[in-house]
Structure formats: structure tokens, C-alpha cells
Design a protein around this motif. Sequence first.
Motif, PDB file in Angstrom:
ATOM      1  N   VAL A  81       8.246  -2.125   4.133  1.00  0.00           N
ATOM      2  CA  VAL A  81       7.468  -1.189   4.952  1.00  0.00           C
ATOM      3  C   VAL A  81       7.345   0.168   4.255  1.00  0.00           C
ATOM      4  CG1 VAL A  81       7.450   0.066   7.141  1.00  0.00           C
ATOM      5  CG2 VAL A  81       7.993  -2.361   7.107  1.00  0.00           C
ATOM      6  N   VAL A  82       8.468   0.698   3.774  1.00  0.00           N
ATOM      7  CA  VAL A  82       8.422   2.001   3.093  1.00  0.00           C
ATOM      8  C   VAL A  82       7.632   1.896   1.795  1.00  0.00           C
ATOM      9  CG1 VAL A  82       9.848   3.769   1.964  1.00  0.00           C
ATOM     10  CG2 VAL A  82      10.532   2.842   4.171  1.00  0.00           C
ATOM     11  N   GLY A  83       7.792   0.801   1.075  1.00  0.00           N
ATOM     12  CA  GLY A  83       7.056   0.616  -0.176  1.00  0.00           C
ATOM     13  C   GLY A  83       5.555   0.571   0.028  1.00  0.00           C
ATOM     14  N   SER A  84       5.108  -0.129   1.071  1.00  0.00           N
ATOM     15  CA  SER A  84       3.670  -0.181   1.318  1.00  0.00           C
ATOM     16  C   SER A  84       3.147   1.176   1.782  1.00  0.00           C
ATOM     17  CB  SER A  84       3.322  -1.280   2.314  1.00  0.00           C
ATOM     18  OG  SER A  84       3.895  -1.005   3.571  1.00  0.00           O
ATOM     19  N   ALA A  85       3.937   1.919   2.564  1.00  0.00           N
ATOM     20  CA  ALA A  85       3.521   3.264   2.979  1.00  0.00           C
ATOM     21  C   ALA A  85       3.428   4.190   1.769  1.00  0.00           C
ATOM     22  CB  ALA A  85       4.495   3.822   4.012  1.00  0.00           C
ATOM     23  N   LEU A  86       4.421   4.117   0.867  1.00  0.00           N
ATOM     24  CA  LEU A  86       4.387   4.951  -0.339  1.00  0.00           C
ATOM     25  C   LEU A  86       3.232   4.561  -1.256  1.00  0.00           C
ATOM     26  CD1 LEU A  86       8.170   5.267  -1.227  1.00  0.00           C
ATOM     27  CD2 LEU A  86       6.648   7.063  -0.398  1.00  0.00           C
ATOM     28  N   ALA A  87       2.957   3.273  -1.347  1.00  0.00           N
ATOM     29  CA  ALA A  87       1.854   2.828  -2.202  1.00  0.00           C
ATOM     30  C   ALA A  87       0.520   3.362  -1.694  1.00  0.00           C
ATOM     31  CB  ALA A  87       1.829   1.297  -2.277  1.00  0.00           C
ATOM     32  N   CYS A  88       0.322   3.304  -0.386  1.00  0.00           N
ATOM     33  CA  CYS A  88      -0.939   3.814   0.170  1.00  0.00           C
ATOM     34  C   CYS A  88      -1.018   5.333   0.031  1.00  0.00           C
ATOM     35  CB  CYS A  88      -1.080   3.403   1.631  1.00  0.00           C
ATOM     36  SG  CYS A  88      -1.452   1.654   1.815  1.00  0.00           S
ATOM     37  N   ALA A  89       0.111   6.022   0.232  1.00  0.00           N
ATOM     38  CA  ALA A  89       0.118   7.475   0.058  1.00  0.00           C
ATOM     39  C   ALA A  89      -0.160   7.842  -1.393  1.00  0.00           C
ATOM     40  CB  ALA A  89       1.459   8.050   0.508  1.00  0.00           C
TER      41      ALA A  89
END
Length: 146
Positions: A81-89
Motif C-alpha cells: 500500500v505504501v509503495g503504490s502510494a509513493l510510486a504514484c506520488a
Amino acid sequence: MRITVSVLAFLVVVTPPMRGQAAGDSIRLRIPPSSAWTHGRFVALDSTQLVVSQAEKDQAYPLQSIGRLDVRRRKNPAVTVVGSALACAAGAALAALIRPKNREPLFGSEGANIGVAAGVGLAVGLVEISVSPWRWKRVRVGLKAS
């Protein structure tokens, strides 16, 4: 801004080290020249062979004959979850860097764009975990050179 993008990109690609094999782990292996996967449960591994349990019988495979070996692991929900949020950011921050100066940010400011992208990434990560909680992780096997 460029340092932020670099740090976000670094955090997205860093992966934790693999843990040891436990008896009963689901594995799949491919023996060349065939492209078919053989599925089973890990039983034992020594310096010359891998023993796999398949439908009430154990099968031994010489390590030299194994082309590829994958082990089934549960995805870490927090990392996903955090990885996908960071990737989109990171993607939104990169878009801000390459966007022409005469164009306005979509949501009023660069920070808002990055925040909205992180929220979308969070939602995508949650959907990914709920749809597919497992992943196949490649394991390197073979005889080590002395």
C-alpha cells in the motif's frame, strides 16, 4: 524538488531480503527445455538436489536440471500500500518537473497534485492486496563455485 523525486524513486525500488525456505512452502519450478511449470511443496534441499512433494509422493530434481525456481510468498500489506502510494506520488512529482511552465497544476498546486496522486496510489494498493495477496518470488539455485 529533484531530491524528493530521487528519494521517492529509491524507496519504491528497494526490496527486503528473502527469508529462508520452510518445509511446506508452495513452489514452482521449470526444467528446460520445457516451458511448463511444475508445482508442489518444498520438502528439502541439499547440495545436489531439491525434493518436492507432489500429490502424495516426493520427487527429487537435480539442481543442475532446474532452470527456474519460484516460491510463493504473501505480499506485505503495508509495503504494498505504501509503495503504490509513493510510486504514484513520485509519478506526480516527475510530471510536475517536466510539465511546461505555462500550464497550471490540475488541482491548483504541485502539493495538491502529489497528494491526490498519493491517495489514488493508496486506493490502488488496497485493491491490489484484496485481489491478489500472493506473489511468486524467484529463488536462485545451483551449485556454488568453490
